[in-house]
Design a protein around this motif. Structure first.
Motif, PDB file in Angstrom:
ATOM      1  N   GLN A 135     -10.140   1.830  -9.363  1.00 24.53           N
ATOM      2  CA  GLN A 135     -10.207   2.370  -7.849  1.00 24.53           C
ATOM      3  C   GLN A 135      -8.604   1.804  -7.819  1.00 24.53           C
ATOM      4  O   GLN A 135      -8.517   0.755  -8.210  1.00 24.53           O
ATOM      5  CB  GLN A 135     -10.793   2.376  -6.784  1.00 24.53           C
ATOM      6  CG  GLN A 135     -12.294   3.319  -6.977  1.00 24.53           C
ATOM      7  CD  GLN A 135     -13.363   2.676  -5.961  1.00 24.53           C
ATOM      8  OE1 GLN A 135     -14.595   3.789  -6.312  1.00 24.53           O
ATOM      9  NE2 GLN A 135     -12.706   1.620  -4.900  1.00 24.53           N
ATOM     10  N   LEU A 136      -7.666   2.875  -7.091  1.00 29.14           N
ATOM     11  CA  LEU A 136      -6.360   2.496  -6.583  1.00 29.14           C
ATOM     12  C   LEU A 136      -6.463   2.565  -4.755  1.00 29.14           C
ATOM     13  O   LEU A 136      -6.784   3.807  -4.865  1.00 29.14           O
ATOM     14  CB  LEU A 136      -5.717   3.491  -7.220  1.00 29.14           C
ATOM     15  CG  LEU A 136      -4.173   3.289  -6.489  1.00 29.14           C
ATOM     16  CD1 LEU A 136      -3.612   1.778  -6.931  1.00 29.14           C
ATOM     17  CD2 LEU A 136      -2.809   4.322  -6.972  1.00 29.14           C
ATOM     18  N   GLN A 137      -6.381   1.550  -4.173  1.00 27.72           N
ATOM     19  CA  GLN A 137      -6.770   1.923  -2.283  1.00 27.72           C
ATOM     20  C   GLN A 137      -5.254   3.069  -2.284  1.00 27.72           C
ATOM     21  O   GLN A 137      -4.134   2.118  -2.407  1.00 27.72           O
ATOM     22  CB  GLN A 137      -6.731   0.167  -1.855  1.00 27.72           C
ATOM     23  CG  GLN A 137      -7.447   0.883  -0.398  1.00 27.72           C
ATOM     24  CD  GLN A 137      -8.673   1.032   0.327  1.00 27.72           C
ATOM     25  OE1 GLN A 137      -9.760   0.971  -0.648  1.00 27.72           O
ATOM     26  NE2 GLN A 137      -8.630   2.696   1.058  1.00 27.72           N
ATOM     27  N   LEU A 138      -4.911   4.135  -1.119  1.00 28.07           N
ATOM     28  CA  LEU A 138      -4.123   4.136  -0.700  1.00 28.07           C
ATOM     29  C   LEU A 138      -3.630   3.688   1.009  1.00 28.07           C
ATOM     30  O   LEU A 138      -4.837   3.080   1.435  1.00 28.07           O
ATOM     31  CB  LEU A 138      -3.911   5.464  -0.303  1.00 28.07           C
ATOM     32  CG  LEU A 138      -4.437   6.521  -1.571  1.00 28.07           C
ATOM     33  CD1 LEU A 138      -4.453   7.672  -1.311  1.00 28.07           C
ATOM     34  CD2 LEU A 138      -2.455   5.483  -2.414  1.00 28.07           C
ATOM     35  N   ASP A 194     -13.161   9.459   0.677  1.00 31.76           N
ATOM     36  CA  ASP A 194     -12.959   8.605   2.276  1.00 31.76           C
ATOM     37  C   ASP A 194     -13.784   8.133   1.706  1.00 31.76           C
ATOM     38  O   ASP A 194     -15.060   8.501   2.697  1.00 31.76           O
ATOM     39  CB  ASP A 194     -12.496   9.370   3.385  1.00 31.76           C
ATOM     40  CG  ASP A 194     -12.480   8.691   4.736  1.00 31.76           C
ATOM     41  OD1 ASP A 194     -12.150   7.147   4.645  1.00 31.76           O
ATOM     42  OD2 ASP A 194     -12.620   9.423   5.573  1.00 31.76           O
ATOM     43  N   GLY A 195     -14.116   6.760   2.138  1.00 27.72           N
ATOM     44  CA  GLY A 195     -15.607   5.686   1.674  1.00 27.72           C
ATOM     45  C   GLY A 195     -16.000   6.371   0.529  1.00 27.72           C
ATOM     46  O   GLY A 195     -15.545   6.495  -0.399  1.00 27.72           O
ATOM     47  N   ASN A 196     -17.463   7.038   0.948  1.00 30.14           N
ATOM     48  CA  ASN A 196     -18.256   8.270   0.052  1.00 30.14           C
ATOM     49  C   ASN A 196     -18.363   9.571  -0.283  1.00 30.14           C
ATOM     50  O   ASN A 196     -18.798  10.017  -0.204  1.00 30.14           O
ATOM     51  CB  ASN A 196     -19.517   7.936   0.312  1.00 30.14           C
ATOM     52  CG  ASN A 196     -20.123   6.615   0.524  1.00 30.14           C
ATOM     53  OD1 ASN A 196     -19.971   5.881  -1.083  1.00 30.14           O
ATOM     54  ND2 ASN A 196     -21.030   5.999   0.969  1.00 30.14           N
ATOM     55  N   LYS A 222       0.909  -1.357   0.080  1.00 30.28           N
ATOM     56  CA  LYS A 222      -0.271   0.459  -0.158  1.00 30.28           C
ATOM     57  C   LYS A 222       1.214   1.249  -0.163  1.00 30.28           C
ATOM     58  O   LYS A 222       1.366   1.423   1.148  1.00 30.28           O
ATOM     59  CB  LYS A 222      -0.853  -0.147   1.244  1.00 30.28           C
ATOM     60  CG  LYS A 222      -2.298  -0.548   1.045  1.00 30.28           C
ATOM     61  CD  LYS A 222      -2.941  -0.715   2.075  1.00 30.28           C
ATOM     62  CE  LYS A 222      -4.318  -1.049   1.881  1.00 30.28           C
ATOM     63  NZ  LYS A 222      -5.835  -1.129   2.966  1.00 30.28           N
ATOM     64  N   VAL A 223       0.540   2.071  -0.402  1.00 28.64           N
ATOM     65  CA  VAL A 223       1.347   3.095  -0.792  1.00 28.64           C
ATOM     66  C   VAL A 223       0.643   4.615  -0.880  1.00 28.64           C
ATOM     67  O   VAL A 223      -0.876   4.821  -0.845  1.00 28.64           O
ATOM     68  CB  VAL A 223       1.678   3.837  -2.725  1.00 28.64           C
ATOM     69  CG1 VAL A 223       2.470   5.110  -2.667  1.00 28.64           C
ATOM     70  CG2 VAL A 223       2.802   2.806  -2.978  1.00 28.64           C
ATOM     71  N   LEU A 224       1.350   5.666   0.506  1.00 34.43           N
ATOM     72  CA  LEU A 224       0.693   6.496   0.820  1.00 34.43           C
ATOM     73  C   LEU A 224       0.734   7.563   0.108  1.00 34.43           C
ATOM     74  O   LEU A 224       2.271   7.901   0.751  1.00 34.43           O
ATOM     75  CB  LEU A 224       0.326   6.514   2.380  1.00 34.43           C
ATOM     76  CG  LEU A 224       0.145   7.452   2.805  1.00 34.43           C
ATOM     77  CD1 LEU A 224      -1.981   7.084   3.229  1.00 34.43           C
ATOM     78  CD2 LEU A 224      -0.181   7.635   4.988  1.00 34.43           C
ATOM     79  N   ALA A 225       0.863   7.800  -0.213  1.00 33.26           N
ATOM     80  CA  ALA A 225       0.972   9.346  -1.101  1.00 33.26           C
ATOM     81  C   ALA A 225       0.990  10.318  -0.258  1.00 33.26           C
ATOM     82  O   ALA A 225       0.247  10.726   0.675  1.00 33.26           O
ATOM     83  CB  ALA A 225      -0.248  10.364  -2.254  1.00 33.26           C
ATOM     84  N   GLU A 258      -4.484   7.123   5.779  1.00 36.73           N
ATOM     85  CA  GLU A 258      -4.605   5.490   4.645  1.00 36.73           C
ATOM     86  C   GLU A 258      -5.544   4.468   4.919  1.00 36.73           C
ATOM     87  O   GLU A 258      -6.814   5.543   5.636  1.00 36.73           O
ATOM     88  CB  GLU A 258      -3.766   4.452   5.942  1.00 36.73           C
ATOM     89  CG  GLU A 258      -3.891   3.095   5.802  1.00 36.73           C
ATOM     90  CD  GLU A 258      -3.427   2.428   6.496  1.00 36.73           C
ATOM     91  OE1 GLU A 258      -3.420   0.897   6.164  1.00 36.73           O
ATOM     92  OE2 GLU A 258      -2.388   2.750   7.094  1.00 36.73           O
ATOM     93  N   GLY A 259      -6.142   3.905   3.578  1.00 39.52           N
ATOM     94  CA  GLY A 259      -7.530   4.076   3.546  1.00 39.52           C
ATOM     95  C   GLY A 259      -8.591   4.657   2.695  1.00 39.52           C
ATOM     96  O   GLY A 259      -9.683   4.948   2.009  1.00 39.52           O
TER      97      GLY A 259
END
Length: 398
Positions: free
Chosen positions: A395-398, A350-352, A323-326, A378-379
């Motif tokens: 979609q790309l999860q961070l 962040d979610g919706n 997981k990459v966190l920008a 994160e998330g």
């Protein structure tokens, strides 16, 4: 009478050259595997049962796509060959199995696909890897390269202190190969240059310089002008399964290539796929046979017809290895693949909950350099959507 003699003397060289051109066909020793409007692939039998495969690509009719894995680590300030040492990032790109990349490419472009090869040299035989030299993808220099075998301050071999790297540049009309300047970044620093790879002139490849020009699998490239109009509209790609670099380059010379000849990633990771012949050469397992070090690669070239695509529009993104966190105020590359005719929007959620509209509208060209001006948690996830139809997204999860 003198007029007739003078006319014959004038016409003789022209007629002779026409006769030679008609009687000598440099492709006569090649077997045709597939031809389409704008491209062809041929096979040539070499000595000792070895083979060579030639692709002739008309850039006016075929599209060349660069395909990389998603970014696993940005490698900030680790680039060695763009804007000087430490002047650019050199990301770790997810290495992707050749069959996975090909299947995805066919999923996006179906019958328009002509071929695929592996391309850039890479540095780590791991789940993600840095690239050896810079590449520019649709207007963005996405890597500064990290190879220790190049013109840097302390190369691993003194031979490489003063070599000139080469840049292959192409667009929808032509291609050319020129000297590359790792301090200024020329020609990659030019706005008009949208796609380019930096690599070795074939004679500077470590396999030739340091390993006594051993026979192996190689891919060499040159450009050719066949229509008489200024600019080389043809890209020639020669893939050999067991030959020296000199022999591979000589095959291109015999086909008329006069300018520089470059080489891209070869050896055990050599890959050549054709839509009609299937997998012609596939990457091999490592010596241990326990991992896929040479079968998972970070950078490919896909070649396809420019005609209208008949496949449903899609946007594809795969998660990187980690997981990459920008990070705030630091560049991050958003990469994806699509077959859209229109633009895309890129948003952070962040979610919706919409956190940031990264770009309300940008080209659907598979790359966007984003520098967050807020803290990214994160998330969060990045969503790339078709600008025309928001139900088409990746979609790309961070």
């Amino acid at each position: 009478m003198n007029v007739v003699i003078n006319l014959l003397l004038f016409l003789l060289p022209i007629l002779s050259s026409l006769w030679i051109a008609q009687s000598f066909n440099p492709l006569s020793s090649y077997q045709t595997l597939q031809t389409i409007d704008g491209a062809a692939i041929y096979k040539k039998e070499l000595t000792n049962g070895n083979e060579a495969y030639l692709q002739v690509i008309d850039l006016r009719k075929l599209q060349i796509d660069q395909i990389t894995g998603e970014v696993d680590n940005m490698g900030l300030n680790e680039g060695k060959y763009y804007k000087g040492e430490g002047g650019h990032y050199s990301p770790f790109f997810k290495t992707k199995l050749f069959s996975e990349v090909t299947d995805e490419y066919k999923n996006l472009y179906a019958n328009n696909v002509f071929s695929m090869i592996n391309c850039s040299f890479f540095e780590q035989y791991e789940s993600s890897s840095q690239l050896s030299f810079p590449i520019k993808l649709n207007g963005v220099v996405i890597s500064g390269g990290t190879s220790p075998y190049g013109p840097i301050k302390q190369p691993k071999d003194k031979y490489y202190s003063n070599i000139h790297l080469k840049a292959l540049v192409w667009n929808s009309k032509q291609a050319y190969i020129t000297d590359y300047d790792q301090v200024s970044g020329s020609p990659l620093n030019q706005n008009a240059v949208k796609n380019a790879i930096v690599t070795y002139r074939y004679s500077d490849h470590p396999a030739k310089v340091l390993a006594q020009n051993q026979a192996n699998k190689y891919q060499v490239m040159g450009t050719l002008n066949k229509d008489g109009v200024k600019g080389d509209e043809l890209l020639l790609i020669m893939t050999v399964n067991q030959a020296t670099l000199d022999e591979a380059a000589d095959l291109l010379r015999k086909l008329g290539v006069k300018g520089d000849i470059i080489t891209v990633d070869g050896g055990r990771s050599t890959y050549l796929f054709n839509s009609q012949s299937g997998n012609i050469i596939v990457p091999q397992l490592s010596n241990s046979q326990e991992n896929s070090a040479f079968r998972d690669l970070p950078h490919y070239l896909g070649l396809r017809k420019k005609t209208k695509n008949q496949v449903a529009p899609k946007i594809l993104i795969s998660q990187p290895v980690n997981k990459v966190l920008a990070k705030k105020d630091q560049p991050y590359l958003i990469l994806w693949r699509d077959n859209l005719n229109g633009d895309v929007s890129i948003k952070l959620y962040d979610g919706n909950k919409l956190i940031q509209n990264i770009s309300s509208r940008t080209a659907s060209d598979g790359v966007y350099e984003w520098t967050p001006r807020i803290s990214v948690k994160e998330g969060y996830f990045i969503r790339i959507s078709s600008w025309k139809d928001r139900n088409i997204f990746g979609q790309l999860q961070l």
